[in-house]
Write an enzyme that holds these catalytic residues in place. Structure first.
Site: not given
Ligand code: GLA
Length: 428
Positions: A198, A57, A148-149, A55
């Site tokens: 993401d 990173t 969600s984005s 996370e």
């Protein structure tokens, strides 16, 4: 155990994923209700993600290990001959409209900026993308740090790739270009300074696998993103996702402040990114930072980033080995995997300072109820946690977290099952 008014214990709220048929039907129906004229050219969808470990990173050129959720954002889209974009969403009553010629950094606002941003970034990369009419519906929880984005951006990326014949969606090299466009959309048009975790997860994950992402600059696509079989079910395990319902918002100053601290620390240390600080070199780096860092903030941030990449690389290695010594799961290896996840959470709480009361409570309660490891997932400041749980203990862990939140006077959390699922693509 909290009780409902009829005296029965309140059951945890599970959020199931839609089937592809249900998602496609929903957006086809919404399209018919929203626009006159011909049917959409097709339906496309992209998943939310959980990050198993690694996370904060990605923007430090480090390592992370996401999987795609079965929960997806669906888009029905019809190509237009001009440069007008008209979009509507089942999640908002505000339809959104723009001309692509008017899209530029700082020029558009609202949820549609994530969509128009993708078209803008593809055009910036030299692709002939024009206007379109589209509708969106989603079962990816919003504001839950489940991306969600990115699901929204990536569903449009594969749709636009298809209808404008860009030819990028068919292999990982092309999809890496779609990832880059979605990152530009989010950074430059939507105004969120996020890394690439993401979008890479939504476009490059495989069903049944985690994706080992290495953000060191200059890697070839097949070195940057390595699908790694992640068969928790055979190991008798489940990844339980707990949406704590604590509000989470990335387009605020905290995420950007973390990123700036990392850049500042790298510049003081004279390295391009914090990836260039190795675990062996950490002690010296912290010493070198001391005179520029009265309150210890930079040292805490650096300690998180360096140790987190080491944890992510180690956990990826365990996953690659099937969580066992000889290809079959082994209790000691599974325990080590859990310990790495829990250590990641402690580092995010104490050094990176991005956890909140709800995510800490969710993690502590999951562990006390028998989870093998647990941590927050995503950017933090609210959002979701994940717990590595024996399949037969999932209901007990969920009930314990549900009860702990009720006892603390917090809103009821929601629960998702997260078998590693497929990336963005065409549904119909
Ligand atoms: C958010 C960002 C990602 C990543 C994570 C933290 O999800 O969008 O780029 O930085 O936070 O790991």
């Amino acid at each position: 155990m909290p009780e409902t008014t009829d005296g029965r214990p309140a059951a945890p709220l599970w959020l199931p994923a839609w089937t592809a048929e249900e998602g496609a039907q929903r957006v086809r129906d919404l399209f018919d209700r929203t626009f006159d004229g011909p049917a959409p050219d097709g339906v496309w969808s992209a998943p939310g993600r959980v990050n198993v470990i690694g996370e904060h990173t990605d923007y430090n050129a480090g390592v992370c290990l996401p999987t795609a959720l079965p929960h997806r954002t669906y888009v029905a889209l019809r190509r237009r001959d001009d440069d007008v974009v008209r979009i509507a969403s089942a999640q908002t009553s505000e339809p959104w409209r723009v001309r692509l010629a008017d899209v530029a950094p700082g020029a558009v606002e609202g949820w549609g900026s994530y969509v128009a941003g993708v078209a803008w970034a593809l055009r910036e990369a030299g692709h002939a993308v024009g206007g379109f009419d589209a509708v969106v519906d989603s079962c990816v929880p919003f504001g839950a740090s489940l991306s969600s984005s990115a699901a929204l951006e990536c569903a449009f990326a594969v749709a636009l790739d298809d209808v404008f014949g860009l030819g990028l969606g068919g292999d990982d090299a092309g999809r890496t270009q779609l990832v880059a466009a979605c990152i530009r959309a989010e950074n430059e048009i939507a105004g969120a300074a996020t890394g690439g975790l993401d979008q890479s997860a939504a476009l490059l994950c495989r069903a049944g696998s985690a994706l080992l992402l290495d953000f060191r600059p200059g890697l070839a696509p097949q070195e940057h993103a390595v699908p790694t079989p992640f068969d928790l079910a055979t190991a008798g395990l489940t990844l339980l996702v707990i949406d704590t319902r604590a509000p989470h918002q990335l387009v605020d100053g905290q995420y950007a402040a973390r990123r700036t601290s990392c850049e500042q620390a790298a510049s003081i240390l004279g390295v391009p990114t914090l990836r260039d600080v190795t675990p062996e070199g950490l002690k010296d780096a912290l010493t070198a930072l001391a005179e520029h860092d009265e309150d210890g903030v930079l040292r805490r941030r650096v300690r998180h980033v360096v140790t987190e990449t080491a944890r992510a690389a180690e956990l990826a290695e365990l996953v690659r080995g099937g969580l066992g010594a000889d290809g079959s799961p082994d209790a000691a290896v599974v325990a080590r995997a859990g310990a790495l996840m829990t250590a990641s959470h402690a580092s995010l709480r104490d050094d990176y300072e991005v956890t909140v009361r709800e995510t800490d409570l969710s993690v502590d309660t999951s562990l006390a109820a028998g989870a093998i490891g647990a941590r927050m997932t995503g950017g933090g400041f609210g959002g979701s946690t994940i717990a590595l749980v024996r399949a037969d203990a999932v209901e007990d862990v969920a009930a314990a977290v549900r009860a702990a939140f009720a006892d603390a006077g917090l809103a009821a959390p929601a629960f998702l099952q997260a078998p590693p699922s497929a990336s963005a693509g065409r549904d119909a």
